[in-house]
Design a protein around this motif. Structure first.
Motif, short mmCIF file in Angstrom:
data_model
loop_
_atom_site.label_atom_id
_atom_site.label_comp_id
_atom_site.label_asym_id
_atom_site.label_seq_id
_atom_site.Cartn_x
_atom_site.Cartn_y
_atom_site.Cartn_z
N UNK A 33 0.83 -1.20 0.00
CA UNK A 33 0.00 0.00 0.00
C UNK A 33 0.86 1.25 0.00
N UNK A 35 0.91 5.51 0.55
CA UNK A 35 0.19 6.57 1.25
C UNK A 35 0.89 7.90 1.02
N UNK A 37 1.00 11.59 3.20
CA UNK A 37 0.62 12.34 4.38
C UNK A 37 1.12 13.77 4.23
N UNK A 39 2.18 17.20 6.46
CA UNK A 39 2.57 17.63 7.80
C UNK A 39 2.75 19.15 7.80
N UNK A 45 0.60 14.80 11.43
CA UNK A 45 0.62 14.13 10.12
C UNK A 45 -0.82 13.85 9.72
N UNK A 91 4.81 13.73 2.84
CA UNK A 91 5.54 12.47 2.95
C UNK A 91 4.83 11.37 2.17
N UNK A 95 3.54 0.58 2.92
CA UNK A 95 3.46 -0.60 3.78
C UNK A 95 3.44 -1.81 2.89
N UNK A 96 4.38 -2.73 3.12
CA UNK A 96 4.42 -3.96 2.37
C UNK A 96 3.53 -5.00 3.06
N UNK A 100 3.92 -5.75 7.98
CA UNK A 100 5.02 -4.80 8.06
C UNK A 100 4.49 -3.44 8.51
N UNK A 101 5.39 -2.59 8.91
CA UNK A 101 5.02 -1.26 9.38
C UNK A 101 5.21 -0.23 8.27
N UNK A 102 4.75 0.97 8.54
CA UNK A 102 4.77 2.03 7.54
C UNK A 102 6.16 2.65 7.45
N UNK A 104 8.42 5.71 5.75
CA UNK A 104 8.26 7.03 5.15
C UNK A 104 9.46 7.42 4.30
N UNK A 105 9.20 8.24 3.29
CA UNK A 105 10.27 8.92 2.59
C UNK A 105 10.72 10.14 3.37
N UNK A 106 11.69 10.86 2.83
CA UNK A 106 12.26 12.01 3.55
C UNK A 106 11.41 13.26 3.43
N UNK B 33 1.48 3.56 18.01
CA UNK B 33 2.85 3.65 17.51
C UNK B 33 3.54 4.88 18.10
N UNK B 35 6.77 7.27 16.86
CA UNK B 35 7.76 7.61 15.85
C UNK B 35 8.65 8.74 16.38
N UNK B 41 13.93 15.15 8.51
CA UNK B 41 14.08 13.72 8.23
C UNK B 41 12.72 13.02 8.24
N UNK B 42 12.71 11.82 7.74
CA UNK B 42 11.49 11.02 7.76
C UNK B 42 11.21 10.53 9.18
N UNK B 43 9.95 10.38 9.52
CA UNK B 43 9.63 9.76 10.81
C UNK B 43 10.19 8.34 10.86
N UNK B 45 10.12 4.76 13.00
CA UNK B 45 9.36 4.00 13.98
C UNK B 45 10.27 3.50 15.10
N UNK B 100 -2.45 -3.92 4.31
CA UNK B 100 -1.67 -2.94 3.56
C UNK B 100 -2.37 -1.58 3.53
N UNK B 106 -2.50 10.34 13.48
CA UNK B 106 -1.40 10.91 14.25
C UNK B 106 -1.86 11.99 15.21
#
Lengths: 114, 115
Positions: A33, A35, A37, A39, A45, A91, A95-96, A100-102, A104-106, B33, B35, B41-43, B45, B100, B106
């Motif tokens: 999936x 996503x 977001x 911010x 987020x 962002x 999620x694979x 698995x958990x989410x 994020x990109x930078x 969760x 983070x 930077x990216x969040x 976990x 997925x 948040x």
């Protein structure tokens, strides 16, 4: 290797124009999936849009659409008719399958000018 | 109305002084969760709870701990904060784990400064 790549640190757009924020991803899973977001400076987020790997049509949510190109492994966010309130960090995340958990990109900082 | 609430919004602590950040939710979600997000930077976990089941990320330092006394509340404890722990800490919840299309909700985050 990064799983989510956002190559644009910052983007500028004028109010009422459309803007595309780039996102490429890397996975060997068939089920995943994607996503986006938002911010704002307040820190929260905010979920914008979701695309499943098996979805045949591009996802749309109001002014947001996701340009999903599976073969290229890209999931670009398109914001139509930009508004001043769209100025924020954006962002891309994935999620694979398999609990698995989410990830994020930078992020990409979008600034909308009047 | 805020559904995931983090307190305080800003927290200042001293180097080495334990600090606790709190998160509460009104969504009755099973999963919570934490983070860590450093500037630009990216969040990242740190860990998550599925009900009372605690799941630590492999690279989360031992300095970070968490507690979830009930469904609504979750705490992040930093036992001996270092300068490198200054960051925004984001709490998130979701109603299901593993799908997925699991969407996270948040809070507004707690900005931690370490002096």
């Amino acid at each position: 290797a990064q799983k989510i790549t956002q190559t644009q640190p910052g983007m500028f757009v004028q109010e009422k124009e459309a803007v595309t924020l780039d996102c490429t991803y890397d996975t060997s899973d068939q089920s995943y999936g994607l996503f986006w977001y938002k911010q704002p400076s307040s820190g929260e987020m905010i979920f914008l849009i979701y695309q499943g790997s098996y979805d045949e049509q591009n996802a749309t949510e109001g002014r947001y659409s996701l340009n999903f190109q599976k073969a290229r492994k890209s999931a670009n966010l398109v914001i139509s008719a930009s508004q001043l309130g769209d100025s924020a960090m954006y962002f891309c995340a994935m999620r694979e399958g398999g609990y698995s958990t989410l990830t994020f990109g930078k992020g990409t900082m979008l600034l909308v000018s009047p | 109305d805020a559904m995931v609430i983090q307190n305080p919004r800003y927290q200042v602590t001293q180097f080495g002084k334990p600090v606790t950040l709190s998160c509460s939710q009104t969504l009755n979600h099973n999963v919570m969760y934490w983070y860590q997000q450093k500037s630009s930077q990216a969040p990242k976990l740190l860990f998550h709870y599925y009900d009372k089941d605690f799941n630590n990320e492999a690279d989360t330092p031992d300095n970070f701990q968490s507690r979830r006394p009930n469904t609504s509340f979750c705490f992040l404890d930093i036992r001996s904060p270092g300068l490198g722990d200054a960051a925004m800490y984001l709490c998130a919840t979701s109603s299901i784990r593993g799908a997925t299309n699991e969407k996270l909700f948040f809070g507004s985050g707690t900005q931690l400064s370490v002096l």
